[in-house]
Design a protein around this motif. Structure first.
Motif, PDB file in Angstrom:
ATOM      1  N   ARG A  48      41.916  63.520  19.790  1.00 18.63           N
ATOM      2  CA  ARG A  48      40.759  64.358  19.256  1.00 18.63           C
ATOM      3  C   ARG A  48      39.854  63.769  18.342  1.00 18.63           C
ATOM      4  O   ARG A  48      38.709  63.885  18.136  1.00 18.63           O
TER       5      ARG A  48
ATOM      6  N   LYS B 104      48.326  75.970  23.590  1.00 20.74           N
ATOM      7  CA  LYS B 104      46.878  75.590  23.555  1.00 20.74           C
ATOM      8  C   LYS B 104      46.456  74.400  23.203  1.00 20.74           C
ATOM      9  O   LYS B 104      45.785  73.547  24.003  1.00 20.74           O
ATOM     10  N   ALA B 105      46.992  74.002  22.123  1.00 22.63           N
ATOM     11  CA  ALA B 105      46.882  72.630  21.899  1.00 22.63           C
ATOM     12  C   ALA B 105      47.424  71.444  22.905  1.00 22.63           C
ATOM     13  O   ALA B 105      46.986  70.374  23.161  1.00 22.63           O
TER      14      ALA B 105
ATOM     15  N   GLU C  48      45.161  71.443  26.095  1.00 24.71           N
ATOM     16  CA  GLU C  48      43.716  70.753  25.547  1.00 24.71           C
ATOM     17  C   GLU C  48      43.931  69.249  25.594  1.00 24.71           C
ATOM     18  O   GLU C  48      43.193  68.615  26.193  1.00 24.71           O
ATOM     19  N   HIS C  49      45.126  68.751  25.156  1.00 18.36           N
ATOM     20  CA  HIS C  49      45.339  67.308  25.182  1.00 18.36           C
ATOM     21  C   HIS C  49      45.426  66.691  26.566  1.00 18.36           C
ATOM     22  O   HIS C  49      45.011  65.811  26.845  1.00 18.36           O
TER      23      HIS C  49
ATOM     24  N   VAL D 133      44.244  68.205  29.312  1.00 17.46           N
ATOM     25  CA  VAL D 133      42.855  68.105  30.073  1.00 17.46           C
ATOM     26  C   VAL D 133      42.161  66.844  29.638  1.00 17.46           C
ATOM     27  O   VAL D 133      41.539  66.414  30.209  1.00 17.46           O
ATOM     28  N   MET D 134      42.320  66.668  28.303  1.00 18.94           N
ATOM     29  CA  MET D 134      41.533  65.392  27.804  1.00 18.94           C
ATOM     30  C   MET D 134      42.096  64.220  28.677  1.00 18.94           C
ATOM     31  O   MET D 134      41.194  63.229  29.036  1.00 18.94           O
TER      32      MET D 134
ATOM     33  N   HIS E 166      38.816  75.485  36.677  1.00 19.53           N
ATOM     34  CA  HIS E 166      38.007  74.579  35.829  1.00 19.53           C
ATOM     35  C   HIS E 166      37.458  73.404  36.605  1.00 19.53           C
ATOM     36  O   HIS E 166      38.148  72.939  37.632  1.00 19.53           O
TER      37      HIS E 166
END
Length: 364
Positions: free
Chosen positions: A212, A238-239, A242-243, A245-246, A288
């Motif tokens: 990130r 959550k973190a 997000e990772h 998805v990246m 999404h």
């Protein structure tokens, strides 16, 4: 399993590919459990041994052995498991409770890789110890302790350890941290020490922060596999999501109209990314944009990878470096890791990539 009239392979053909890849890996297991590494584009055997590739092949065959089949895979798993342990496991100098997988199969320990330890744990801890041999839990926990010793307080791992020099920091592997996190998470199933889960989550969170901050995210399929395995126990979902998805966005950005999931067009970048994508797809937000793109591209990627199968001949069932020479001049090269990743990806596709969701289990 997601289907698409234009791309989705027939189930019968997929079953043939899965069984063929498993049977080729079984035939490659020789010399009392040691795998023949592969063959170059001329068909000449590659004279090498790689402990991480051995562990990876064992990992895929152990997955295959979990599923109903008429193919007798347990004797190969047993032999390969014993060879890996006998030839490569040694204690770490000055750390009697730590066990590493050293790179020299003849028992002269020099260098131990984080990734080999992680993959071996992932394979062994997924086996049914009542059916095939695996090292005692004390040894498996010792491998976990070795992995944990290579991690700092921030979650960063040292990738290599040398017998006389200790941790070697000048080289870092893209995939080893994810392999280590997967191995530690699987270790928790046989040794319910919450430290393994803590180390695995800290490793993934470190990767998330690093990527990130840099704005650069590599196509790290092992991190996705580790995220899926850790998900029922994760504290920082959550973190982690997000990772994930990246990483998924990075992989999909390289998708080609041919179905390949990388610009190079080689088989294994597609199958490894398939493994990761299939592992986490049920964790992704419904509706999404990344989920819609994923569901559209997956069938094409599976079909593309199936084109690399060897049909007929001495190496029936093997997987080539690339589907055709127009993609890569060494297209006909065969290696056990090519088959390993294809086998795991195809099984995950066939299984429908089921996941445990909801509140999940709690750490002990």
């Amino acid at each position: 399993m997601t289907t698409d009239a234009a791309y989705a392979p027939e189930l019968a053909a997929l079953n043939v590919a899965i069984d063929g890849a498993a049977q080729w890996l079984i035939r490659q297991c020789r010399f009392a459990g040691r795998f023949e590494y592969g063959y170059d584009a001329r068909g000449v055997p590659m004279q090498r041994y790689n402990v991480a590739r051995h562990a990876g092949a064992l990992y895929a065959l152990a997955q295959f052995g979990e599923r109903p089949s008429t193919i007798a895979v347990d004797p190969t798993i047993d032999a390969a498991s014993r060879y890996l342990a006998t030839a490569c496991i040694r204690t770490v100098p000055g750390q009697a409770d730590c066990f590493a997988l050293w790179g020299d199969p003849e028992g002269r320990p020099l260098e131990a890789k984080l990734g080999a330890a992680g993959l071996a744990l992932a394979a062994w801890c997924g086996m049914d110890a009542n059916q095939v041999w695996r090292p005692p839990v004390k040894v498996l926990s010792g491998i976990g302790a070795f992995i944990a010793s290579l991690q700092d307080e921030h979650g960063h791992f040292i990738s290599k350890y040398h017998a006389s020099k200790g941790g070697m920091t000048q080289w870092e592997s893209l995939y080893y941290p994810g392999e280590a996190a997967l191995g530690l998470t699987r270790l928790y199933a046989v040794d319910e020490n919450p430290d393994w889960l803590d180390a695995a989550e800290r490793a993934l969170l470190y990767l998330a922060r690093k990527r990130r901050a840099s704005g650069r995210c590599e196509p790290d399929h092992w991190a996705l596999l580790a995220t899926e395995a850790l998900w029922p126990f994760a504290m920082e979902r959550k973190a982690l999501l997000e990772h994930a998805v990246m990483i998924v966005e990075t992989m999909l950005a390289e998708g080609q109209s041919s179905g390949a999931l990388s610009r190079c067009g080689r088989t294994t970048p597609t199958t490894t990314r398939l493994e990761g994508l299939l592992a986490v797809r049920s964790l992704l937000p419904p509706g999404h944009a990344v989920t819609r793109s994923l569901e559209r591209m997956l069938p094409a990627a599976v079909a593309y990878s199936l084109r690399a199968r060897v049909v007929g001949g001495l190496h029936e069932g093997a997987v080539q470096r690339a589907p055709e020479r127009s993609v890569d001049a060494k297209a006909t090269e065969l290696r056990i890791d090519y088959a390993q990743h294809a086998l795991s990806a195809w099984m995950a596709w066939r299984d429908g990539a089921t996941h445990i969701e909801g509140a999940g289990a709690k750490r002990g």
